[in-house]
Design a protein around this motif. Structure first.
Motif, short mmCIF file in Angstrom:
data_model
loop_
_atom_site.label_atom_id
_atom_site.label_comp_id
_atom_site.label_asym_id
_atom_site.label_seq_id
_atom_site.Cartn_x
_atom_site.Cartn_y
_atom_site.Cartn_z
N ASN A 214 0.81 -1.23 0.00
CA ASN A 214 0.00 0.00 0.00
C ASN A 214 0.83 1.27 0.00
O ASN A 214 0.45 2.26 -0.61
CB ASN A 214 -0.91 0.04 1.24
N TYR A 215 1.93 1.27 0.76
CA TYR A 215 2.62 2.55 0.99
C TYR A 215 3.98 2.69 0.30
O TYR A 215 4.43 3.81 0.10
CB TYR A 215 2.81 2.79 2.49
N ALA A 216 4.67 1.57 0.01
CA ALA A 216 6.05 1.70 -0.47
C ALA A 216 6.11 2.38 -1.83
O ALA A 216 6.98 3.21 -2.08
CB ALA A 216 6.72 0.34 -0.52
N ALA A 238 11.86 -5.52 5.04
CA ALA A 238 12.25 -4.17 4.61
C ALA A 238 11.77 -3.87 3.20
O ALA A 238 11.77 -4.74 2.33
CB ALA A 238 13.77 -4.04 4.67
N ASP A 239 11.35 -2.62 3.00
CA ASP A 239 11.06 -2.18 1.62
C ASP A 239 11.94 -0.96 1.32
O ASP A 239 12.48 -0.35 2.24
CB ASP A 239 9.57 -1.85 1.45
N ASN A 240 12.10 -0.65 0.04
CA ASN A 240 12.92 0.53 -0.30
C ASN A 240 12.06 1.65 -0.87
O ASN A 240 12.48 2.37 -1.77
CB ASN A 240 14.04 0.13 -1.27
N ARG A 263 -4.62 9.07 3.13
CA ARG A 263 -4.12 7.98 2.28
C ARG A 263 -4.48 6.63 2.87
O ARG A 263 -4.96 5.74 2.18
CB ARG A 263 -2.60 8.14 2.16
N SER A 264 -4.24 6.49 4.19
CA SER A 264 -4.52 5.22 4.86
C SER A 264 -6.00 4.85 4.71
O SER A 264 -6.34 3.74 4.34
CB SER A 264 -4.14 5.32 6.34
N ARG A 265 -6.90 5.83 4.99
CA ARG A 265 -8.34 5.54 4.92
C ARG A 265 -8.75 5.19 3.50
O ARG A 265 -9.52 4.26 3.29
CB ARG A 265 -9.14 6.75 5.40
N THR A 270 -7.14 0.50 8.66
CA THR A 270 -7.90 0.75 9.89
C THR A 270 -7.04 1.52 10.90
O THR A 270 -7.54 2.00 11.91
CB THR A 270 -8.32 -0.57 10.56
N GLY A 271 -5.73 1.60 10.65
CA GLY A 271 -4.84 2.24 11.62
C GLY A 271 -4.49 1.30 12.77
O GLY A 271 -3.88 1.69 13.76
N LEU A 272 -4.89 0.02 12.62
CA LEU A 272 -4.64 -0.94 13.70
C LEU A 272 -3.62 -2.01 13.31
O LEU A 272 -3.18 -2.79 14.15
CB LEU A 272 -5.95 -1.64 14.10
N GLY A 273 -3.22 -2.01 12.03
CA GLY A 273 -2.35 -3.08 11.53
C GLY A 273 -1.07 -3.26 12.32
O GLY A 273 -0.77 -4.36 12.80
N LEU A 274 -0.32 -2.16 12.51
CA LEU A 274 0.97 -2.30 13.19
C LEU A 274 0.81 -2.51 14.69
O LEU A 274 1.70 -3.08 15.34
CB LEU A 274 1.87 -1.10 12.89
N ALA A 275 -0.33 -2.05 15.25
CA ALA A 275 -0.60 -2.33 16.67
C ALA A 275 -0.79 -3.84 16.84
O ALA A 275 -0.28 -4.44 17.80
CB ALA A 275 -1.84 -1.59 17.14
#
Ligand code: ADP
Length: 306
Positions: A214-216, A238-240, A263-265, A270-275
């Motif tokens: 999604n973000y890289a 890791a991503d670059n 962007r996330s929404r 959900t903002g909970l993935g890394l938690a």
């Protein structure tokens, strides 16, 4: 055995030091003259008695101080927990509001306009469905976190083949990664076995992979690595890609923390993935940290107990 509070620990340590001091005082006072019966003079006995009374007085004071200190620590802890719980409830309500409002809006429009052309109607139904999916993901994430918070001892522990799980995730996400011309390099050795919960270990790698996709950004590379050390497996993921600013590095593991909210929404986050990732790692006896490598991108280092 009951765990000692901080105040009690301090009180006991000081009392132990006092006791050692008293023993040394009794045994070694005038050591050369007489080892086991050191006090011949009455004034020595008076001195010892006086010291004991002073020690007992100090003990009582320390005991009261440590009790007050415990009460303060407990109160601060309770206030902190209440604040966190309130923030969490507000966040959950906020996250639920948008999809629920959209679902109501779309369904009301469809019901109020029975003559609406079928293409528009279909479009509205699809949007309603996508918002319902969003709600489902949010509820699933909340339930996973809740399970780890309040029912960790009921989580099934079994032998889990991590190499296999990562292989499966790479296959499942191949289409999405390919769509962004990303390269996924899996350096994991075969047969990484840990004692853990399959679904939580899946969540760790799946969330990291979904985030990288999604973000890289287009054309980036993701590398997954692992080595064995003592009783643990150490992983790097890791991503670059675009990476994130250093100031966000520790905060991205907080519930509902997003670097770029819009962007996330829009990507269904959900903002909970890394938690979930962090809690699952900790539950497996490990630790996790995020870093911005010199060459750019985002790199996660974490461990899982074998
Ligand atoms: P979300 O549901 O928003 O993805 P996460 O807890 O999974 O929530 O991630 C928190 C934030 O960390 C994301 O909103 C995103 O801004 C940032 N992030 C996570 N992974 C990456 C990555 N690989 N590259 C850049 N930013 C990332």
């Amino acid at each position: 055995m009951k765990k000692l509070s901080e105040g009690r620990k301090m009180f006991l340590s000081v009392m132990v030091i006092f006791a050692i001091y008293a023993v040394i005082f009794i045994l070694f006072e005038d050591y050369d003259r007489n080892f086991l019966m050191p006090f011949e003079e009455t004034s020595d006995w008076h001195l010892l008695l006086f010291s004991l009374v002073v020690m007992a007085g100090l003990g009582v004071l320390l005991h009261r101080y440590s009790k007050r200190m415990d009460e303060r620590i407990n109160q601060e802890q309770a206030n902190k927990e209440t604040k966190l719980r309130r923030e969490l409830t507000q966040n959950i309500a906020h996250e639920l509001k948008t999809p629920v409002a959209s679902i109501l809006g779309y369904t009301e429009t469809i019901l109020d306009h029975p003559d609406m052309d079928s293409d528009t109607q279909r479009q509205f139904i699809e949007r309603t469905q996508s918002q319902a999916h969003r709600l489902t993901t949010l509820l699933q994430d909340l339930s996973t976190l809740n399970r780890m918070d309040y029912a960790a001892d009921m989580i099934t522990i079994e032998r889990v083949d991590v190499s296999r799980i990562v292989g499966e995730i790479i296959q499942e996400t191949a289409l999405a990664a390919g769509g962004k011309h990303m390269t996924i390099v899996n350096y994991l050795p075969q047969d990484i076995i840990v004692n853990g919960n399959r679904s939580l270990i899946y969540s760790i790698f799946r969330n990291l992979m979904d985030n990288a996709i999604n973000y890289a950004g287009e054309g980036t590379t993701v590398e997954v690595n692992a080595h064995e050390a003592h009783e643990q497996w150490h992983f790097t993921f890791a991503d670059n890609g675009m990476g994130i600013d250093d100031k966000h590095l520790t905060r991205i593991f907080e519930r509902f923390y997003r670097v770029d909210k819009g962007r996330s929404r829009s990507l269904g986050g959900t903002g909970l993935g890394l938690a979930i990732v962090k809690n699952a790692v900790v539950l497996h006896g490990g630790t996790i940290k995020a870093q911005s490598p010199a060459g750019g991108g985002l790199r996660f280092e974490f461990s899982l107990k074998k």
